[in-house]
Design a protein around this motif. Sequence first.
Motif, PDB file in Angstrom:
ATOM      1  N   VAL A 151     -80.775 -29.904 -56.812  1.00 23.07           N
ATOM      2  CA  VAL A 151     -81.062 -28.471 -56.782  1.00 23.07           C
ATOM      3  C   VAL A 151     -80.414 -27.929 -55.513  1.00 23.07           C
ATOM      4  CG1 VAL A 151     -82.828 -26.693 -56.908  1.00 23.07           C
ATOM      5  CG2 VAL A 151     -83.259 -28.928 -57.946  1.00 23.07           C
ATOM      6  N   ILE A 152     -79.338 -27.163 -55.705  1.00 18.58           N
ATOM      7  CA  ILE A 152     -78.533 -26.692 -54.575  1.00 18.58           C
ATOM      8  C   ILE A 152     -78.783 -25.198 -54.391  1.00 18.58           C
ATOM      9  CG2 ILE A 152     -76.164 -26.332 -53.752  1.00 18.58           C
ATOM     10  CD1 ILE A 152     -75.326 -28.809 -55.357  1.00 18.58           C
ATOM     11  N   ALA A 153     -79.057 -24.793 -53.156  1.00 21.42           N
ATOM     12  CA  ALA A 153     -79.271 -23.366 -52.899  1.00 21.42           C
ATOM     13  C   ALA A 153     -78.325 -22.866 -51.821  1.00 21.42           C
ATOM     14  CB  ALA A 153     -80.721 -23.104 -52.481  1.00 21.42           C
ATOM     15  N   GLY A 154     -78.021 -21.596 -51.877  1.00 26.43           N
ATOM     16  CA  GLY A 154     -77.197 -20.951 -50.856  1.00 26.43           C
ATOM     17  C   GLY A 154     -77.742 -19.560 -50.592  1.00 26.43           C
ATOM     18  N   ILE A 155     -77.635 -19.124 -49.343  1.00 22.65           N
ATOM     19  CA  ILE A 155     -78.170 -17.814 -48.968  1.00 22.65           C
ATOM     20  C   ILE A 155     -77.225 -17.134 -47.993  1.00 22.65           C
ATOM     21  CG2 ILE A 155     -80.667 -18.126 -49.309  1.00 22.65           C
ATOM     22  CD1 ILE A 155     -80.819 -19.126 -46.387  1.00 22.65           C
ATOM     23  N   LEU A 156     -77.178 -15.822 -48.055  1.00 17.22           N
ATOM     24  CA  LEU A 156     -76.422 -15.043 -47.081  1.00 17.22           C
ATOM     25  C   LEU A 156     -76.930 -13.598 -47.131  1.00 17.22           C
ATOM     26  CD1 LEU A 156     -74.044 -15.450 -45.066  1.00 17.22           C
ATOM     27  CD2 LEU A 156     -72.552 -14.486 -46.815  1.00 17.22           C
ATOM     28  N   ARG A 157     -77.162 -13.021 -45.971  1.00 18.49           N
ATOM     29  CA  ARG A 157     -77.641 -11.634 -45.835  1.00 18.49           C
ATOM     30  C   ARG A 157     -78.923 -11.421 -46.661  1.00 18.49           C
ATOM     31  NH1 ARG A 157     -71.794 -10.299 -46.680  1.00 18.49           N
ATOM     32  NH2 ARG A 157     -70.889 -10.193 -44.599  1.00 18.49           N
ATOM     33  N   PHE A 158     -78.805 -10.744 -47.818  1.00 19.35           N
ATOM     34  CA  PHE A 158     -79.982 -10.436 -48.637  1.00 19.35           C
ATOM     35  C   PHE A 158     -79.906 -11.141 -49.990  1.00 19.35           C
ATOM     36  CE2 PHE A 158     -79.296  -6.868 -45.769  1.00 19.35           C
ATOM     37  CZ  PHE A 158     -80.551  -6.727 -45.187  1.00 19.35           C
ATOM     38  N   ASP A 159     -78.955 -12.074 -50.120  1.00 18.54           N
ATOM     39  CA  ASP A 159     -78.696 -12.698 -51.421  1.00 18.54           C
ATOM     40  C   ASP A 159     -78.968 -14.189 -51.398  1.00 18.54           C
ATOM     41  OD1 ASP A 159     -77.756 -10.247 -52.161  1.00 18.54           O
ATOM     42  OD2 ASP A 159     -75.641 -10.773 -51.854  1.00 18.54           O
ATOM     43  N   GLY A 160     -79.293 -14.710 -52.562  1.00 23.38           N
ATOM     44  CA  GLY A 160     -79.430 -16.153 -52.693  1.00 23.38           C
ATOM     45  C   GLY A 160     -79.005 -16.613 -54.069  1.00 23.38           C
ATOM     46  N   GLN A 161     -78.572 -17.871 -54.159  1.00 28.96           N
ATOM     47  CA  GLN A 161     -78.259 -18.483 -55.448  1.00 28.96           C
ATOM     48  C   GLN A 161     -78.908 -19.855 -55.515  1.00 28.96           C
ATOM     49  OE1 GLN A 161     -74.997 -18.070 -53.498  1.00 28.96           O
ATOM     50  NE2 GLN A 161     -75.411 -15.897 -53.794  1.00 28.96           N
ATOM     51  N   LEU A 162     -79.249 -20.239 -56.726  1.00 28.88           N
ATOM     52  CA  LEU A 162     -79.859 -21.545 -56.955  1.00 28.88           C
ATOM     53  C   LEU A 162     -79.125 -22.205 -58.119  1.00 28.88           C
ATOM     54  CD1 LEU A 162     -82.536 -23.083 -56.001  1.00 28.88           C
ATOM     55  CD2 LEU A 162     -83.487 -22.291 -58.155  1.00 28.88           C
ATOM     56  N   TYR A 163     -78.656 -23.428 -57.911  1.00 32.38           N
ATOM     57  CA  TYR A 163     -77.909 -24.157 -58.945  1.00 32.38           C
ATOM     58  C   TYR A 163     -78.664 -25.447 -59.251  1.00 32.38           C
ATOM     59  CZ  TYR A 163     -74.362 -21.075 -57.007  1.00 32.38           C
ATOM     60  OH  TYR A 163     -73.690 -19.975 -56.546  1.00 32.38           O
ATOM     61  N   THR A 164     -78.982 -25.648 -60.517  1.00 31.07           N
ATOM     62  CA  THR A 164     -79.678 -26.875 -60.898  1.00 31.07           C
ATOM     63  C   THR A 164     -78.701 -27.781 -61.652  1.00 31.07           C
ATOM     64  OG1 THR A 164     -81.737 -25.650 -61.039  1.00 31.07           O
ATOM     65  CG2 THR A 164     -81.687 -27.834 -62.049  1.00 31.07           C
ATOM     66  N   ILE A 165     -78.449 -28.928 -61.057  1.00 30.12           N
ATOM     67  CA  ILE A 165     -77.447 -29.852 -61.599  1.00 30.12           C
ATOM     68  C   ILE A 165     -78.170 -31.041 -62.234  1.00 30.12           C
ATOM     69  CG2 ILE A 165     -75.348 -31.182 -61.046  1.00 30.12           C
ATOM     70  CD1 ILE A 165     -75.240 -28.243 -59.946  1.00 30.12           C
ATOM     71  N   ILE A 166     -78.043 -31.181 -63.542  1.00 31.99           N
ATOM     72  CA  ILE A 166     -78.529 -32.385 -64.212  1.00 31.99           C
ATOM     73  C   ILE A 166     -77.274 -33.104 -64.708  1.00 31.99           C
ATOM     74  CG2 ILE A 166     -80.041 -33.348 -65.986  1.00 31.99           C
ATOM     75  CD1 ILE A 166     -81.604 -31.623 -63.997  1.00 31.99           C
ATOM     76  N   LYS A 168     -74.128 -34.549 -66.237  1.00 29.68           N
ATOM     77  CA  LYS A 168     -73.605 -34.695 -67.610  1.00 29.68           C
ATOM     78  C   LYS A 168     -74.307 -33.809 -68.634  1.00 29.68           C
ATOM     79  CE  LYS A 168     -70.746 -38.173 -66.659  1.00 29.68           C
ATOM     80  NZ  LYS A 168     -69.301 -38.028 -66.764  1.00 29.68           N
ATOM     81  N   LYS A 169     -75.406 -33.123 -68.210  1.00 32.03           N
ATOM     82  CA  LYS A 169     -76.150 -32.336 -69.197  1.00 32.03           C
ATOM     83  C   LYS A 169     -75.869 -30.834 -69.092  1.00 32.03           C
ATOM     84  CE  LYS A 169     -79.485 -35.580 -70.558  1.00 32.03           C
ATOM     85  NZ  LYS A 169     -80.655 -36.193 -69.953  1.00 32.03           N
ATOM     86  N   GLY A 170     -75.265 -30.414 -68.009  1.00 30.67           N
ATOM     87  CA  GLY A 170     -74.945 -28.997 -67.815  1.00 30.67           C
ATOM     88  C   GLY A 170     -73.908 -28.926 -66.715  1.00 30.67           C
ATOM     89  N   ALA A 171     -73.545 -27.701 -66.329  1.00 30.87           N
ATOM     90  CA  ALA A 171     -72.508 -27.545 -65.300  1.00 30.87           C
ATOM     91  C   ALA A 171     -72.929 -28.212 -63.997  1.00 30.87           C
ATOM     92  CB  ALA A 171     -72.262 -26.064 -65.056  1.00 30.87           C
ATOM     93  N   CYS A 172     -71.963 -28.860 -63.334  1.00 29.17           N
ATOM     94  CA  CYS A 172     -72.184 -29.311 -61.959  1.00 29.17           C
ATOM     95  C   CYS A 172     -71.577 -28.260 -61.020  1.00 29.17           C
ATOM     96  CB  CYS A 172     -71.625 -30.714 -61.724  1.00 29.17           C
ATOM     97  SG  CYS A 172     -69.861 -30.799 -61.355  1.00 29.17           S
ATOM     98  N   TYR A 173     -71.774 -28.446 -59.730  1.00 25.46           N
ATOM     99  CA  TYR A 173     -71.280 -27.473 -58.745  1.00 25.46           C
ATOM    100  C   TYR A 173     -69.749 -27.336 -58.840  1.00 25.46           C
ATOM    101  CZ  TYR A 173     -72.046 -24.951 -54.288  1.00 25.46           C
ATOM    102  OH  TYR A 173     -72.147 -24.002 -53.299  1.00 25.46           O
ATOM    103  N   PRO A 221     -83.679 -27.577 -67.376  1.00 23.63           N
ATOM    104  CA  PRO A 221     -83.067 -26.957 -66.196  1.00 23.63           C
ATOM    105  C   PRO A 221     -81.540 -27.113 -66.101  1.00 23.63           C
ATOM    106  CG  PRO A 221     -84.047 -29.064 -65.617  1.00 23.63           C
ATOM    107  CD  PRO A 221     -84.302 -28.862 -67.081  1.00 23.63           C
ATOM    108  N   ALA A 222     -80.936 -27.941 -66.985  1.00 26.37           N
ATOM    109  CA  ALA A 222     -79.507 -28.283 -66.816  1.00 26.37           C
ATOM    110  C   ALA A 222     -78.631 -27.034 -66.809  1.00 26.37           C
ATOM    111  CB  ALA A 222     -79.078 -29.222 -67.939  1.00 26.37           C
ATOM    112  N   GLY A 223     -77.794 -26.944 -65.795  1.00 19.37           N
ATOM    113  CA  GLY A 223     -76.801 -25.875 -65.718  1.00 19.37           C
ATOM    114  C   GLY A 223     -77.385 -24.503 -65.435  1.00 19.37           C
ATOM    115  N   GLN A 224     -78.635 -24.461 -64.986  1.00 21.32           N
ATOM    116  CA  GLN A 224     -79.243 -23.155 -64.710  1.00 21.32           C
ATOM    117  C   GLN A 224     -78.766 -22.616 -63.355  1.00 21.32           C
ATOM    118  OE1 GLN A 224     -83.535 -22.078 -63.774  1.00 21.32           O
ATOM    119  NE2 GLN A 224     -83.601 -22.179 -65.993  1.00 21.32           N
TER     120      GLN A 224
END
Length: 267
Positions: A151-166, A168-173, A221-224
């Motif tokens: 579960v990879i997260a990134g933040i800057l200023r007022f924004d954030g993103q969350l990437y859930t990597i499973i 082979k089951k969904g998109a990776c980073y 959660p894959a690729g969310q």
Amino acid sequence: MKLPLTEEAIRRYARHIVLPEVGGVGQRKLLAAKALIVGAGGLGSPAALYLAAAGIGTIGMMDPDAVDLSNLQRQILHSMKDLDRPKVFSAQERMEAINPGVKVVPYHAKLSTENAPEILREYDVVLDGSDNFPTKFLVNDACVMLGIPAVIAGILRFDGQLYTIIPKKGACYRCLFRQPPPPGLIPSCQEAGILGAVAGVLGSLQALQAIKILLGIGEPPAGQVLFFDALPGEFKTIRVGRDPACALCGDAPKITELREEGEVCVL
Ligand SMILES: [Zn+2]
């Protein structure tokens, strides 16, 4: 897994156990689970506090840095008494103070191609709260190679993103971003700022997603990918499938061993 919960555990986790989706079985799963948090900063702080409170049995905490006064605006694991102390040790003390039943494993080091495989393979899920793209790619690559959810997260200023990597089951980073941006293209939190509570939202979401993965509950959660924009107060979630042409998790992968991705460029 088969061990009954102690009386103290039943009291401590009563609000989990009463949830039909968790119950005693789910709580025992959490107590047997192992989660690694990369980065004891703005994201890792709330993630660590919630994982410790939830009774994740073993929590690895990795960070090479010491506590600085400018961290205290958002890094709620640390206190004034921790200034100049390695973050992993103040994190450990704080987490054990909340829940002495969890084992905290501190790694006072930076994640590298050398240490990643041996450390990551000990864990059931990895939360990336690092502040730079090379580390996020390294977490992604190692987790995909080892078959561990991330579960990879990134933040800057007022924004954030969350990437859930499973894997082979969904998109990776790398399905999404291919490679880290050139250093300097994206400003750092140090340069551009970050509202502390935004880190709190995303780090808490990381803990929540990891707990759902460990329990096997909720939407797959894959690729969310989740986007949070604090000023209008909006969340958006999309789901991205695995890219068959991905250099890492595609049908004909070109990346078959871990590699360092250039200079650190801070997110
Ligand atoms: Zn991929």
